[in-house]
Design a protein around this motif. Structure first.
Motif, mmCIF file in Angstrom:
data_model
loop_
_atom_site.group_PDB
_atom_site.id
_atom_site.type_symbol
_atom_site.label_atom_id
_atom_site.label_comp_id
_atom_site.label_asym_id
_atom_site.label_seq_id
_atom_site.Cartn_x
_atom_site.Cartn_y
_atom_site.Cartn_z
ATOM 1 N N ASP A 64 0.827 -1.216 0.000
ATOM 2 C CA ASP A 64 0.000 0.000 0.000
ATOM 3 C C ASP A 64 0.856 1.260 0.000
ATOM 4 O O ASP A 64 0.458 2.289 -0.550
ATOM 5 C CB ASP A 64 -0.922 -0.001 1.232
ATOM 6 C CG ASP A 64 -2.053 -0.999 1.103
ATOM 7 O OD1 ASP A 64 -2.375 -1.398 -0.028
ATOM 8 O OD2 ASP A 64 -2.611 -1.398 2.150
ATOM 9 N N LYS A 65 2.049 1.185 0.618
ATOM 10 C CA LYS A 65 2.923 2.361 0.698
ATOM 11 C C LYS A 65 3.813 2.507 -0.542
ATOM 12 O O LYS A 65 3.986 3.600 -1.075
ATOM 13 C CB LYS A 65 3.799 2.279 1.949
ATOM 14 C CG LYS A 65 3.034 2.405 3.255
ATOM 15 C CD LYS A 65 3.996 2.328 4.441
ATOM 16 C CE LYS A 65 3.253 2.471 5.759
ATOM 17 N NZ LYS A 65 4.172 2.384 6.922
ATOM 18 N N LEU A 66 4.418 1.396 -0.964
ATOM 19 C CA LEU A 66 5.431 1.437 -2.020
ATOM 20 C C LEU A 66 4.914 1.012 -3.383
ATOM 21 O O LEU A 66 5.566 1.272 -4.395
ATOM 22 C CB LEU A 66 6.623 0.531 -1.637
ATOM 23 C CG LEU A 66 7.274 0.785 -0.274
ATOM 24 C CD1 LEU A 66 8.366 -0.246 -0.024
ATOM 25 C CD2 LEU A 66 7.834 2.200 -0.215
ATOM 26 N N GLY A 67 3.778 0.346 -3.407
ATOM 27 C CA GLY A 67 3.290 -0.234 -4.652
ATOM 28 C C GLY A 67 3.456 -1.742 -4.619
ATOM 29 O O GLY A 67 4.197 -2.295 -3.803
ATOM 30 N N ARG A 68 2.742 -2.434 -5.520
ATOM 31 C CA ARG A 68 2.780 -3.908 -5.517
ATOM 32 C C ARG A 68 4.103 -4.441 -6.075
ATOM 33 O O ARG A 68 4.669 -5.413 -5.559
ATOM 34 C CB ARG A 68 1.631 -4.470 -6.351
ATOM 35 C CG ARG A 68 0.277 -3.813 -6.196
ATOM 36 C CD ARG A 68 -0.226 -3.733 -4.777
ATOM 37 N NE ARG A 68 -1.602 -3.259 -4.755
ATOM 38 C CZ ARG A 68 -2.161 -2.610 -3.749
ATOM 39 N NH1 ARG A 68 -1.450 -2.343 -2.658
ATOM 40 N NH2 ARG A 68 -3.419 -2.230 -3.808
ATOM 41 N N ARG A 125 4.431 -3.084 -15.673
ATOM 42 C CA ARG A 125 4.325 -1.627 -15.674
ATOM 43 C C ARG A 125 3.039 -1.202 -16.392
ATOM 44 O O ARG A 125 2.653 -1.833 -17.359
ATOM 45 C CB ARG A 125 5.549 -0.969 -16.331
ATOM 46 C CG ARG A 125 5.816 -1.337 -17.780
ATOM 47 C CD ARG A 125 6.999 -0.554 -18.327
ATOM 48 N NE ARG A 125 8.230 -0.879 -17.622
ATOM 49 C CZ ARG A 125 9.062 -1.869 -17.961
ATOM 50 N NH1 ARG A 125 8.752 -2.643 -19.001
ATOM 51 N NH2 ARG A 125 10.160 -2.093 -17.298
ATOM 52 N N PRO A 126 2.392 -0.148 -15.843
ATOM 53 C CA PRO A 126 2.699 0.525 -14.580
ATOM 54 C C PRO A 126 2.330 -0.358 -13.391
ATOM 55 O O PRO A 126 1.764 -1.429 -13.569
ATOM 56 C CB PRO A 126 1.822 1.772 -14.633
ATOM 57 C CG PRO A 126 0.660 1.366 -15.463
ATOM 58 C CD PRO A 126 1.212 0.423 -16.504
ATOM 59 N N ASP A 127 2.675 0.108 -12.214
ATOM 60 C CA ASP A 127 2.376 -0.656 -11.007
ATOM 61 C C ASP A 127 0.867 -0.869 -10.895
ATOM 62 O O ASP A 127 0.078 0.052 -11.122
ATOM 63 C CB ASP A 127 2.878 0.112 -9.777
ATOM 64 C CG ASP A 127 2.872 -0.736 -8.523
ATOM 65 O OD1 ASP A 127 1.775 -1.042 -8.013
ATOM 66 O OD2 ASP A 127 3.963 -1.103 -8.048
ATOM 67 N N PRO A 128 0.418 -2.088 -10.569
ATOM 68 C CA PRO A 128 -1.020 -2.344 -10.450
ATOM 69 C C PRO A 128 -1.742 -1.409 -9.491
ATOM 70 O O PRO A 128 -2.913 -1.087 -9.698
ATOM 71 C CB PRO A 128 -1.070 -3.797 -9.950
ATOM 72 C CG PRO A 128 0.157 -4.414 -10.522
ATOM 73 C CD PRO A 128 1.207 -3.334 -10.450
ATOM 74 N N ARG A 129 -1.062 -0.956 -8.441
ATOM 75 C CA ARG A 129 -1.706 -0.015 -7.527
ATOM 76 C C ARG A 129 -2.041 1.289 -8.245
ATOM 77 O O ARG A 129 -3.093 1.902 -7.995
ATOM 78 C CB ARG A 129 -0.790 0.269 -6.333
ATOM 79 C CG ARG A 129 -1.480 1.043 -5.215
ATOM 80 C CD ARG A 129 -0.489 1.536 -4.184
ATOM 81 N NE ARG A 129 0.395 2.566 -4.728
ATOM 82 C CZ ARG A 129 1.287 3.246 -4.000
ATOM 83 N NH1 ARG A 129 1.417 2.985 -2.718
ATOM 84 N NH2 ARG A 129 2.055 4.153 -4.563
ATOM 85 N N GLN A 130 -1.159 1.713 -9.144
ATOM 86 C CA GLN A 130 -1.418 2.922 -9.925
ATOM 87 C C GLN A 130 -2.598 2.715 -10.857
ATOM 88 O O GLN A 130 -3.431 3.606 -11.041
ATOM 89 C CB GLN A 130 -0.171 3.294 -10.730
ATOM 90 C CG GLN A 130 -0.329 4.555 -11.570
ATOM 91 C CD GLN A 130 0.935 4.866 -12.375
ATOM 92 O OE1 GLN A 130 2.017 4.359 -12.066
ATOM 93 N NE2 GLN A 130 0.787 5.679 -13.401
ATOM 94 N N GLY A 136 -3.795 -3.879 0.156
ATOM 95 C CA GLY A 136 -2.650 -4.688 0.538
ATOM 96 C C GLY A 136 -2.682 -5.056 2.006
ATOM 97 O O GLY A 136 -2.421 -6.201 2.389
ATOM 98 N N ARG A 137 -3.005 -4.091 2.863
ATOM 99 C CA ARG A 137 -3.049 -4.354 4.301
ATOM 100 C C ARG A 137 -4.113 -5.393 4.644
ATOM 101 O O ARG A 137 -3.879 -6.295 5.457
ATOM 102 C CB ARG A 137 -3.356 -3.059 5.068
ATOM 103 C CG ARG A 137 -2.182 -2.094 5.158
ATOM 104 C CD ARG A 137 -2.602 -0.852 5.909
ATOM 105 N NE ARG A 137 -3.621 -0.109 5.163
ATOM 106 C CZ ARG A 137 -4.467 0.762 5.701
ATOM 107 N NH1 ARG A 137 -4.432 0.988 6.989
ATOM 108 N NH2 ARG A 137 -5.341 1.404 4.955
#
Length: 423
Positions: free
Chosen positions: A79-83, A202-207, A362-363
């Motif tokens: 959640d903080k840095l990305g998957r 890419r891009p990160d899935p969180r994005q 994520g958490r």
């Protein structure tokens, strides 16, 4: 003002999403090969290094516990840095743990081997979060389908993992090398493929999760800032759909592990030891082989219907497994157990993603994995005690008791459309 994703139409899945999904599936394949390595060879190595059968269950138990506790911290980091960076770190830890395990076998160090197992467990716990990354990239109407495609990658690893280990062992035997150490060193090299697969995402899935409307124009409405902001874990966990999802995944996982472990031993005790491999192959096929179809059903019929069907199939398998001491019937029962688990796993994880926002997913997934790991480890230990003390029929009865609550919880779930819920 918070808004809700509204399904409008279903344009084609963007190519970049399909590519990322394929890469996540490859990483999940490597993950399951690693799981199979520990499950297949962990007990054998423990006995060879110690000469004591009592240590045989320690590698699997340590791996499960390390994975469970690592998952909750890995989830927070995603959640903080990305998957992507967390998944890469998980595969690196898996590879290093495999290398340490392999060299420890060569030098006869059981303590070193256990250290490698713990490091591998940490890596496995982080890599398991790839399913959360898959959920990030799909809107509710397609989410179970996206999850199931990544799970299908795991099916390939689960089915072909033992064959790959056998090939490593056969090559080592022909070359005059240690037949137990080489498979672990080989897994270190295979983990490099997992690192590469996650590296090219890419891009990160969180994005992607925070900008779904850009990838699925016309299918979802833009989320407000309030809806995207993460909420306290205590608030998120109060949602009834999330309660159903976590309870289902944890209870069915515990029942599946208990039945899987005890059924194999029960077959051996009744003189069917040579048939256990075919039976377990059918079980793993039920767990993973039909996941793509199950994902489509969860998106079309809804999570509730699939979850309830999965709970009923699981109960049917749990009840019938102890009745007949025949490999054919045992195999059919364990196939039902695996298929019921798969239905509950795919639908439950889709519900988990439905009930969480990108910056909290994520958490919550990590919290879920911690609970699932602890229940799985407890069930593995309890299964042997129940089998030896009360018999396989009692194990089946406990399986029934574990499968019934998910069905009853799902009865109260109000799903207005697939992925949309009303409290």
């Amino acid at each position: 003002m918070a808004t809700t994703d509204i399904a409008i139409s279903k344009p084609a899945v963007p190519a970049i999403i399909r590519r990322n999904t394929l890469l996540l599936a490859l990483g999940q394949c490597v993950y399951w090969i690693g799981v199979q390595t520990i499950a297949t060879l962990g007990g054998i190595v423990a006995f060879e290094l110690t000469g004591d059968q009592r240590w045989a269950g320690i590698p699997v138990t340590l791996s499960i516990l390390a994975s469970a506790f690592a998952a909750i911290y890995a989830g927070r980091l995603t959640d903080k840095l990305g998957r992507k960076p967390v998944l890469i770190a998980g595969q690196v830890a898996d590879g290093l743990g495999s290398a340490i395990g392999g060299f420890s076998i060569l030098y006869g160090s059981f303590a070193g081997f256990l250290a490698g197992i713990i490091l591998r467990g940490v890596g496995i716990g982080a890599t398991a979060l790839s399913r959360s990354a898959a959920a990030d990239m799909y809107p509710p109407a397609r989410r179970a389908q996206g999850l199931s495609m990544v799970v299908m990658g795991g099916a390939v690893g689960a089915v072909f993992g033992p064959l790959l280990l056998a090939a490593f062992s056969g090559w080592a035997k022909g070359a005059g090398l240690d037949t137990l150490a080489v498979p672990w060193l080989g897994m270190a090299a295979i983990s490099a493929a997992g690192v590469a697969s996650f590296w090219f995402i890419r891009p990160d899935p969180r994005q992607i999760a925070s900008n779904l409307e850009e990838y699925y124009p016309g299918e979802t409405v833009r989320q407000s800032v309030e809806q995207s902001a993460p909420r306290p874990v205590s608030v998120v966990l109060k949602q009834y759909p999330l309660i159903v999802a976590i309870a289902t995944i944890a209870l069915v996982q515990a029942g599946m592990v208990m039945l899987m472990v005890t059924a194999a031993l029960s077959m051996k005790l009744h003189g069917h030891g040579d048939d256990v491999y075919g039976v377990m192959t059918g079980h793993f096929f039920g767990m993973l082989g039909l996941s793509i179809i199950i994902g489509r059903l969860a998106d079309r019929w809804g999570r509730r219907a699939v979850l309830m069907g999965g709970a009923l199939l699981f109960i049917a398998g749990a009840v019938t497994a102890p009745i007949f001491q025949n490999p054919l019937y045992n195999g059919a029962s364990l196939l039902l157990v695996g298929l019921g688990w798969s239905l509950c796993y795919v639908a439950g994880n889709a519900m988990l993603a439905d009930s969480t926002r990108p910056l909290e997913r994520g958490r919550i997934t990590g919290t879920n994995d911690l609970l699932v790991g602890l229940t799985g480890a407890s069930a593995s230990l309890a299964g042997g005690l129940l089998l030896s003390g009360a018999g396989f029929l009692t194990v089946g009865a406990v399986g029934l008791a574990l499968g019934l609550p998910p069905f009853l919880l799902a009865l109260r779930l109000r799903e207005t459309s697939p992925g949309q819920y009303k409290e």
